[in-house]
Motif scaffolding. Structure first.
Motif, PDB file in Angstrom:
ATOM      1  N   ALA A 407     -30.705-103.858 -38.619  1.00 12.24           N
ATOM      2  CA  ALA A 407     -30.485-104.939 -39.977  1.00 12.24           C
ATOM      3  C   ALA A 407     -32.674-104.582 -39.958  1.00 12.24           C
ATOM      4  N   ALA A 408     -33.640-104.535 -38.645  1.00 16.27           N
ATOM      5  CA  ALA A 408     -34.856-104.666 -38.616  1.00 16.27           C
ATOM      6  C   ALA A 408     -35.179-102.923 -38.905  1.00 16.27           C
ATOM      7  N   GLU A 409     -34.477-102.308 -38.657  1.00 15.96           N
ATOM      8  CA  GLU A 409     -34.737-101.017 -38.736  1.00 15.96           C
ATOM      9  C   GLU A 409     -34.507-100.453 -39.727  1.00 15.96           C
ATOM     10  N   LYS A 410     -33.111-101.034 -41.058  1.00 15.35           N
ATOM     11  CA  LYS A 410     -32.715-100.415 -41.972  1.00 15.35           C
ATOM     12  C   LYS A 410     -33.871-101.318 -42.999  1.00 15.35           C
ATOM     13  N   TYR A 411     -34.151-102.303 -42.734  1.00 17.58           N
ATOM     14  CA  TYR A 411     -34.904-103.331 -44.071  1.00 17.58           C
ATOM     15  C   TYR A 411     -36.092-103.605 -43.553  1.00 17.58           C
ATOM     16  N   ALA A 412     -36.810-103.322 -42.633  1.00 16.29           N
ATOM     17  CA  ALA A 412     -38.343-103.801 -42.102  1.00 16.29           C
ATOM     18  C   ALA A 412     -38.886-103.546 -43.519  1.00 16.29           C
ATOM     19  N   PRO A 413     -39.759-104.455 -44.027  1.00 12.49           N
ATOM     20  CA  PRO A 413     -40.690-104.720 -44.703  1.00 12.49           C
ATOM     21  C   PRO A 413     -42.073-103.989 -44.571  1.00 12.49           C
ATOM     22  N   SER A 414     -42.620-104.587 -42.822  1.00  4.44           N
ATOM     23  CA  SER A 414     -43.297-103.581 -42.184  1.00  4.44           C
ATOM     24  C   SER A 414     -43.080-102.979 -41.319  1.00  4.44           C
ATOM     25  N   LYS A 415     -44.019-102.400 -40.540  1.00  4.84           N
ATOM     26  CA  LYS A 415     -44.188-101.930 -39.304  1.00  4.84           C
ATOM     27  C   LYS A 415     -44.706-102.907 -38.475  1.00  4.84           C
ATOM     28  N   ARG A 416     -45.471-104.300 -38.152  1.00  3.40           N
ATOM     29  CA  ARG A 416     -45.759-104.874 -37.770  1.00  3.40           C
ATOM     30  C   ARG A 416     -44.635-106.072 -37.805  1.00  3.40           C
ATOM     31  N   TRP A 417     -44.245-106.446 -38.601  1.00  2.83           N
ATOM     32  CA  TRP A 417     -42.835-107.407 -38.656  1.00  2.83           C
ATOM     33  C   TRP A 417     -41.788-106.706 -38.144  1.00  2.83           C
ATOM     34  N   HIS A 418     -41.808-105.401 -37.619  1.00  4.91           N
ATOM     35  CA  HIS A 418     -40.324-105.054 -36.795  1.00  4.91           C
ATOM     36  C   HIS A 418     -40.853-105.471 -35.750  1.00  4.91           C
ATOM     37  N   ILE A 419     -41.772-104.785 -35.427  1.00  8.32           N
ATOM     38  CA  ILE A 419     -42.873-104.807 -33.751  1.00  8.32           C
ATOM     39  C   ILE A 419     -42.191-106.343 -33.850  1.00  8.32           C
ATOM     40  N   ASP A 420     -42.932-107.195 -34.463  1.00  9.09           N
ATOM     41  CA  ASP A 420     -42.718-109.050 -33.922  1.00  9.09           C
ATOM     42  C   ASP A 420     -41.517-108.958 -33.604  1.00  9.09           C
ATOM     43  N   THR A 421     -40.139-108.359 -34.481  1.00 10.28           N
ATOM     44  CA  THR A 421     -38.966-108.861 -34.412  1.00 10.28           C
ATOM     45  C   THR A 421     -38.556-108.171 -32.999  1.00 10.28           C
ATOM     46  N   ILE A 422     -38.242-106.992 -33.105  1.00  3.44           N
ATOM     47  CA  ILE A 422     -37.868-106.292 -31.600  1.00  3.44           C
ATOM     48  C   ILE A 422     -38.527-107.076 -30.408  1.00  3.44           C
ATOM     49  N   ASN A 440     -35.803 -96.716 -28.312  1.00  2.00           N
ATOM     50  CA  ASN A 440     -36.259 -96.580 -29.554  1.00  2.00           C
ATOM     51  C   ASN A 440     -37.188 -97.488 -30.249  1.00  2.00           C
ATOM     52  N   LEU A 441     -37.752 -98.764 -29.109  1.00  2.00           N
ATOM     53  CA  LEU A 441     -38.946 -99.404 -29.252  1.00  2.00           C
ATOM     54  C   LEU A 441     -40.058 -98.835 -28.793  1.00  2.00           C
TER      55      LEU A 441
END
Length: 749
Positions: A407-422, A440-441
């Protein structure tokens, strides 16, 4: 012969048994008496004996010896005998028994009997255990009874016809004329069985499906009469008129309306009436509503009707019955792709189901929650799902972590949010993530150039807090190795930078090498990161020291396990060249490491040596073979000498391929301690070093150290070996290097 005990007395006697052995003894005694009665052809008590035998069969005891007695009872003229005989045939016989062939004539006679109850017994038996041959022979009698005016026989004949169609589908057309007239019957039992027969025919034949679609208005009218009819004590169940017939009709309408616009249009109104007028306070009403929802979702219904069906499922989620909640979640999961917006309205209720104590409901709620994630609600849904990931049972963590990644890979609003979530997932459930989560990370971090300083700082902090989550440690080690200079320089702009020295970073990475929590892969990442920092940090001497110590130790520790696991090593194999450790988790890191370490194509560089010892070419003396094998002094009288002019002699011997034995002797006056023998062969070979006999080579040739090597040569190429010796002599560490190229053919063929 005395009269046998009655069935009721037998049941009472068996229930008094206090142990299974006592019960088994009673059963065996009674079975012996029944067998004796059968042998004497006792017609008076045959019915009673068969009845007792059926009771024993239901308890799990063998009763096959009563099969022929059942046939004798069926042939009797008494109704009581026929009833027990047919019951015994249904329980003790099946179509795999040859005895059932003898029943065909009896059943045919009873189907034409003057008494309807005898005809009913025959129909029930044929519909229960009739074989294909029996069905072919008796289908005509069944079709005849379908046309009779007796409703008792018509409903039993309809169910029997269902069994005939299942066994012999080509006989379906025989029942077509009679089936049409069954829907005009007033009797609910006949209506129910006729709908079952129609459903079976439509599911098995596309031609029948097209033919019966014209009956949709008639089925709608029957269903409407059921809904609008008043109270009928004969058919009422919890205030609902014949819910069993309603469910059957709804199921048939679903089959008839599937992929057909006209049929779907004809049933839209009645489905709306059922959905709005059915009482939901009792489970009976919920069953009808569930069938209505399935029908609405399966046909080409109107959009408003589909929203109504999803709202019904939403109300099911608030029900106290766990089964109803589970059914609702499963149904919503099937419809979320086609009616996403309608299901979204119940998102909060679905998320609340994540807190349910029932694991089945919790799993369905998790799957449905991930299906509801989109670009608009990604932040809120991830917050709930990450909270669920923190508190859920271990059995859910792997699937939940995988869903968050996707879900984060598909709908991440920003790269920082994506990295923080992972990173949050790796921190809370790192041990449960998939194998590809680490690369992947790493790829995500590599592509986010502007986030390098922020990421390495966050990962370094996470590494200080917890090193038990191995995927997180691996990503952190890689990131520190790549961007350690940004960490030390404090260039982070997204948050307050931290003050870290080079020695502190190296202390953390070195701690990973010796930690009991670190896996071999994690140690590989840490060692690689330390070597990368040699180009970014000024502490080159410390890095060389760490690599010379831990690089050799780590690779020796993993050599045996990796020789078993690694079937295609990329470079060399052996205790010193087991580079497949890095090959397994990150190929480009391996090649980076190899290019860094093999700059001079020298074995000593791998362990951080500063001096290069020339390769010593040797010649092999020729010696005759002996019974115990050929003893080869591969190095002759030439010692592996270093600048200290010490003499350490090696002799190679082999008794059978692929085992080679090395004997190390010491001619000096002092013992050689911490002796380590290391070897490498080309990539076409496979090398295994067994444990040496000792790590001390005694002085003055007073003993030797034995090292056994196993070399697999599947391509039968000429053997070449590069060896390195490490030992301590009079307190000074010594390293010697040699290469042996002249092995005799019998050592590698």
């Amino acid at each position: 012969m005395p009269a046998p005990i009655r069935l009721r007395e037998l049941i009472r006697t068996i229930r008094t048994a206090r142990t299974q052995a006592e019960e088994r003894e009673m059963i065996q005694k009674e079975c012996a008496a029944i067998r004796s009665s059968f042998r004497e052809e006792d017609n008076t008590y045959r019915c009673r004996n068969v009845a007792k035998l059926l009771y024993m069969h239901m308890l799990g005891y063998p009763a096959h010896f009563g099969q022929l007695e059942c046939l004798k009872l069926i042939a009797s003229q008494k109704f009581t005998d026929k009833r027990i005989g047919y019951l015994g045939a249904m329980l003790l016989l099946d179509e795999r028994q040859d005895v059932h062939l003898l029943m065909t004539n009896c059943i045919k006679n009873d189907l034409n009997h003057s008494t309807q109850y005898v005809q009913g017994l025959a129909l029930c038996t044929l519909g229960c255990m009739g074989s294909s041959e029996m069905c072919r022979d008796l289908a005509g009698e069944v079709e005849k009874l379908l046309k009779t005016s007796n409703s008792y026989l018509r409903k039993k004949a309809a169910l029997c016809a269902v069994h005939v169609i299942r066994k012999v589908p080509e006989l379906m057309e025989m029942f077509l004329p009679a089936t049409k007239n069954l829907l005009s019957e007033k009797n609910h039992g006949v209506l129910h069985t006729s709908v079952v027969l129609l459903t079976e025919m439509c599911e098995r034949s596309p031609d029948m499906l097209l033919h019966f679609r014209k009956l949709v208005p008639q089925l709608v009218r029957i269903l409407k009469n059921l809904i609008m009819s008043g109270y009928s004590p004969e058919h009422d169940v919890s205030g609902i008129s014949d819910p069993f017939l309603q469910v059957r009709i709804l199921r048939l309408l679903r089959i008839l309306g599937r992929s057909d616009d006209d049929s779907s249009e004809a049933m839209n109104d009645i489905l709306a009436q059922v959905a709005t007028n059915t009482e939901t306070s009792k489970n009976v009403g919920n069953a009808i509503l569930y069938e209505t929802v399935l029908t609405i979702m399966d046909i080409k219904s109107e959009s408003g009707l589909r929203v109504l069906a999803i709202n019904i499922l939403g109300r099911f989620l608030l029900n106290n019955d766990k089964n109803i909640r589970y059914v609702a979640l499963t149904s919503l999961l099937k419809t979320v792709q086609t009616d996403h917006n309608a299901v979204q309205r119940h998102r909060s209720t679905i998320v609340d189901c994540l807190k349910d104590l029932d694991v089945s409901i919790k799993r369905r709620a998790m799957e449905l929650s991930f299906a509801l994630v989109n670009g608009n609600n990604i932040r809120g849904m991830m917050k709930e799902l990450l909270y669920f990931l923190d508190s859920c049972d271990p059995e859910f963590k792997a699937d939940c972590a995988s869903g968050v990644f996707l879900a984060a890979e598909k709908y991440a609003p920003s790269k920082r949010w994506h990295i923080d979530t992972i990173m949050r997932v790796l921190t809370t459930a790192g041990s449960y993530v998939r194998d590809d989560s680490v690369p992947n990370l790493i790829q995500l971090i590599t592509n986010s150039v502007e986030m390098h300083a922020y990421t390495v700082q966050r990962l370094y902090k996470a590494l200080l807090d917890d090193i038990s989550q191995q995927p997180l440690v691996q990503v952190s080690s890689w990131c520190i190795g790549e961007y350690g200079d940004l960490l030390v320089s404090g260039q982070c702009e997204e948050e307050e930078p931290i003050q870290v020295t080079e020695d502190e970073v190296l202390d953390v990475l070195e701690g990973l090498l010796v930690s009991n929590l670190s896996t071999p892969v994690t140690r590989g990442y840490s060692l690689t990161a330390i070597m990368k920092l040699s180009t970014r940090f000024s502490s080159v001497n410390r890095i060389k020291k760490v690599v010379s110590i831990y690089g050799s130790i780590c690779l020796q520790m993993y050599s045996y396990s990796l020789q078993v696991q690694s079937t295609h090593p990329p470079c060399f194999t052996g205790s010193i060249y087991t580079s497949s450790l890095f090959y397994r988790f990150n190929l480009h890191v391996l090649y980076y490491l190899v290019s860094l370490l093999f700059q001079a194509n020298d074995l000593l560089d791998l362990l951080g040596g500063n001096d290069v010892v020339p390769v010593i070419q040797t010649t092999l003396p020729t010696k005759p073979a002996s019974a115990g094998g050929e003893l080869l002094d591969l190095l002759g009288d030439l010692s592996l000498s270093s600048r200290t002019s010490l003499s350490l002699f090696l002799s190679f011997s082999f008794s059978h391929s692929p085992v080679i034995t090395i004997h190390a002797t010491n001619t000096t006056e002092a013992d050689m301690t911490e002796f380590v023998f290391q070897a490498a062969v080309p990539k076409t070979f496979q090398l295994q070093l067994l444990s040496p006999s000792s790590n001390i080579v005694p002085a003055l040739n007073q003993g030797s150290v034995t090292q056994v090597i196993r070399v697999l040569n599947p391509q039968k190429q000429q053997l070449r070996m590069r060896v390195k010796l490490t030992y301590t002599h009079k307190g000074s560490p010594i390293q010697d290097l040699a290469e042996v190229n002249n092995f005799p053919p019998q050592s590698w063929q």
